[in-house]
Scaffold this motif. Structure first.
Motif, PDB file in Angstrom:
ATOM      1  N   LEU A  18      55.071  22.287 -78.065  1.00 48.08           N
ATOM      2  CA  LEU A  18      55.663  21.574 -76.926  1.00 48.08           C
ATOM      3  C   LEU A  18      55.679  20.066 -77.152  1.00 48.08           C
ATOM      4  O   LEU A  18      56.648  19.392 -76.828  1.00 48.08           O
ATOM      5  CB  LEU A  18      54.932  21.932 -75.635  1.00 48.08           C
ATOM      6  N   SER A  19      54.611  19.539 -77.743  1.00 49.14           N
ATOM      7  CA  SER A  19      54.543  18.104 -78.013  1.00 49.14           C
ATOM      8  C   SER A  19      55.631  17.676 -78.994  1.00 49.14           C
ATOM      9  O   SER A  19      56.320  16.678 -78.783  1.00 49.14           O
ATOM     10  CB  SER A  19      53.165  17.743 -78.555  1.00 49.14           C
ATOM     11  N   GLU A  20      55.803  18.450 -80.056  1.00 51.37           N
ATOM     12  CA  GLU A  20      56.833  18.130 -81.051  1.00 51.37           C
ATOM     13  C   GLU A  20      58.236  18.299 -80.476  1.00 51.37           C
ATOM     14  O   GLU A  20      59.147  17.557 -80.826  1.00 51.37           O
ATOM     15  CB  GLU A  20      56.648  18.993 -82.298  1.00 51.37           C
ATOM     16  N   SER A  21      58.424  19.261 -79.591  1.00 48.39           N
ATOM     17  CA  SER A  21      59.744  19.511 -79.011  1.00 48.39           C
ATOM     18  C   SER A  21      60.178  18.444 -78.024  1.00 48.39           C
ATOM     19  O   SER A  21      61.364  18.133 -77.929  1.00 48.39           O
ATOM     20  CB  SER A  21      59.757  20.877 -78.304  1.00 48.39           C
ATOM     21  N   PHE A  22      59.207  17.878 -77.281  1.00 50.75           N
ATOM     22  CA  PHE A  22      59.568  16.957 -76.203  1.00 50.75           C
ATOM     23  C   PHE A  22      58.998  15.555 -76.359  1.00 50.75           C
ATOM     24  O   PHE A  22      59.279  14.687 -75.541  1.00 50.75           O
ATOM     25  CB  PHE A  22      59.140  17.547 -74.855  1.00 50.75           C
TER      26      PHE A  22
END
Length: 155
Positions: free
Chosen positions: A91-95
């Motif tokens: 989630l961190s890498e995606s957003f």
């Protein structure tokens, strides 16, 4: 912008925080059977809710016990395919947002201690009975120290 989510064995809820003390009506959908399907659907719903705006935090609750750094689920009876997966990292890498994940009952207990029935008390104990028995101890508006979680249903 802040996004909240709750992943349960049967349903996932995702909401946008519109004010510091409340959140918008959650989007609710069935929890897919596999982690890959679930994380892709969660990412899609987060993207829809953000409407392209920058997300500062993504905060989520999932039933089960977590690694000490709260990056991976160690035990999740209702979500066995989610165990050990790098949910926070994905989630961190995606957003490009800071991701905070913890036990679902612990986060609800924290909300009750700060904004709900426990507001004004220094020590709050929270117990919930749903698919399982969950809970938390909140001291000074913070989740109390624990190693893997409270999990009163497993005591």
């Amino acid at each position: 912008m802040v996004i909240l989510f709750d992943i349960g064995g049967t349903k996932i809820r995702v909401a946008n925080v519109s004010r510091p003390d409340s959140f918008d009506t959650p989007t609710v959908f069935a929890t897919p059977k596999t982690f890959d399907e679930g994380i892709e659907l969660l990412k899609k719903k987060i993207s829809e809710l953000s409407g392209g705006e920058s997300i500062e935090y993504i905060i989520g609750g999932i039933a089960g016990m977590y690694s000490e750094e709260k990056r991976a689920l160690l035990d999740g009876r209702n979500l066995s395919d989610w165990v050990g997966k790098p949910i926070s990292k994905i989630l961190s890498e995606s957003f490009g947002a800071e991701v905070i994940i913890d036990n679902d009952a612990a986060l609800v207990g924290l909300g009750e201690a700060v904004f709900g029935a426990g507001k004004g008390f220094d020590i709050v104990a929270y117990i919930t009975v749903s698919t399982g028995v969950g809970g938390a101890r909140i001291v000074g508006k913070e989740l109390d120290e624990r190693s893997l979680g409270f999990e009163p249903g497993k005591q």
